[in-house]
Design an enzyme around this catalytic site. Sequence first.
Site, PDB file in Angstrom:
ATOM      1  N   ASP A 202      91.026  55.435  89.023  1.00 11.56           N
ATOM      2  CA  ASP A 202      90.927  54.234  88.203  1.00 11.56           C
ATOM      3  C   ASP A 202      89.467  53.906  87.882  1.00 11.56           C
ATOM      4  O   ASP A 202      88.591  53.998  88.753  1.00 11.56           O
ATOM      5  CB  ASP A 202      91.581  53.076  88.964  1.00 11.56           C
ATOM      6  N   GLU A 265      89.790  58.046  84.865  1.00  8.49           N
ATOM      7  CA  GLU A 265      89.921  57.072  83.779  1.00  8.49           C
ATOM      8  C   GLU A 265      88.517  56.721  83.312  1.00  8.49           C
ATOM      9  O   GLU A 265      87.737  56.106  84.042  1.00  8.49           O
ATOM     10  CB  GLU A 265      90.650  55.803  84.237  1.00  8.49           C
TER      11      GLU A 265
END
Length: 530
Positions: A202, A265
């Site tokens: 993330d 990401e």
Amino acid sequence: MPVTEPWWKRGTIYQVYPRSFQDSDGDGIGDLAGIERRIGHIADLGVDAIWLSPIFPSPMADFGYDVADYCGVDPMFGDLAAFDRLLAAAHAHRLKLILDFVPNHSSDQHPWFRESRRARDDPKRDWYIWRDAAPDGGPPNNWISDFGGSAWEWDAATGQYYLHAFLKEQPDLNWRNAELRAAMMDVLRFWMDRGVDGFRIDVLWHIVKSEQFEDNPLNPAWTPERSERDRVIQLHSTDQPEAHAFSAQMRALADGYGERVLIGEIFLPNARHARWYGTPARPQVHLPFNFQLIENPWNAAVLRQVIADYEASLPEFGWPNWVIGSHDAPRIAARIGEAQARVAAVMLLTLRGTPTLYQGDELAIGEVTIPPERVRDPQDLRQPGLGIGRDRSRTPMPWDGSPYAGFSSVEPWLPLNADWQTRNVATQADDPSSMLRLYKDLLALRRSSDALSIGSMALVPGDEDVLAYERRHGSEWVLIVLNLGAQRRALVLPDDAVVTAQLASTHPARAMDGSIAPDEGFILRLEKAD
């Protein structure tokens, strides 16, 4: 025989949002046992890996992206034993399992942060980012949370601010601290020792901040219709050079476990995005996520340039990837309509690189209206009216026409798509013209074709509104022609080519007549003309 390549290079990834996939215990929220129950659907679809959004213990301020224990499972989803059963079921179905790793921030309820905020001299104080107030008593700088408001929260007990790039309940971890880095590497080891096949990381480009904590430059293009985050350009609060060393450290650890995959990401321009591949001598993530099909207008000329520029930016050893949907982005069928969503499916599964498919897109779930009283997304609640809510993409998976679409025995945590009684897995499974059938056919074709899965790619000339490219591997030659417009256009073949087979199309197979209809796409086998 197919060419041997790493599974993540040849394969397709399917994202599961656990809260919304299948409820097994009647609380209206999906869980691990529910995913295990429905794993046959994922396997039958023809994908190769499942990526699970966060399942860790969490107060759920940001629905799991506020982690209170990196090595556990939230009781809402099950427990470690349930996870082990799901992992075994995935592997039994020849599916890999990828977890969501959240390294930039924890929950404010994590024991590390509770210790950190006890006192300025606590041993874990430096595991988070604390700063004195500005001379006027306000925040240390002008950094803005991605969810709006200052990225700094005052802690009266210790007389300092702590940094939170997202909610105040999500304090940022300090990756410059060696003990914190070691603890996070232990988290990765814990899950890989358990058999996990990789991680989606993330907001990877957020993990290191400038040591000087300078103000971010103001964004001259900002208007009130945009998110408050965009008031500034995140020059000093993201994408710092030191972060690449930590990314390489994660990769070295993963490589020690064999064929694992790391997916980062990362939202950055191409040149900076490509740096996250690392170098051949010191690689970083295998796949820095590429969101450009989501971020750009659905226009053939625009996307042709996007594809060309992205491919040109990749390092020689870098493998591309493509995404058209996620738990954060509007549904592809809502954004461009169901007819073009079929074209998008063909594009996603035939461009060079690893595709990621989001749950429900195989049904062409479109716009889902969330009544104001049922909004759950903190981003939407904090900045209403901007159209940035994510609940519309997180609604429950509709399985059949039974009450609550077979997702649960009670009212789900978010509303179902309004047309769930007809748009569901059971209905589409029996319809040869359905989006579900199209995805299954495309995935089967991709799996059987070296040209489509690992071959070279070249953009080729096409008529207006038409995006065309060819894929090659050995003697296999495939042409993909996609009409992104509303007018019938000419279907242009390479000068030296003849069509020997129509491998797939967005519509029922028809005789080739030198044209391509609106919203139509073809995958054609070519050979050299005599």
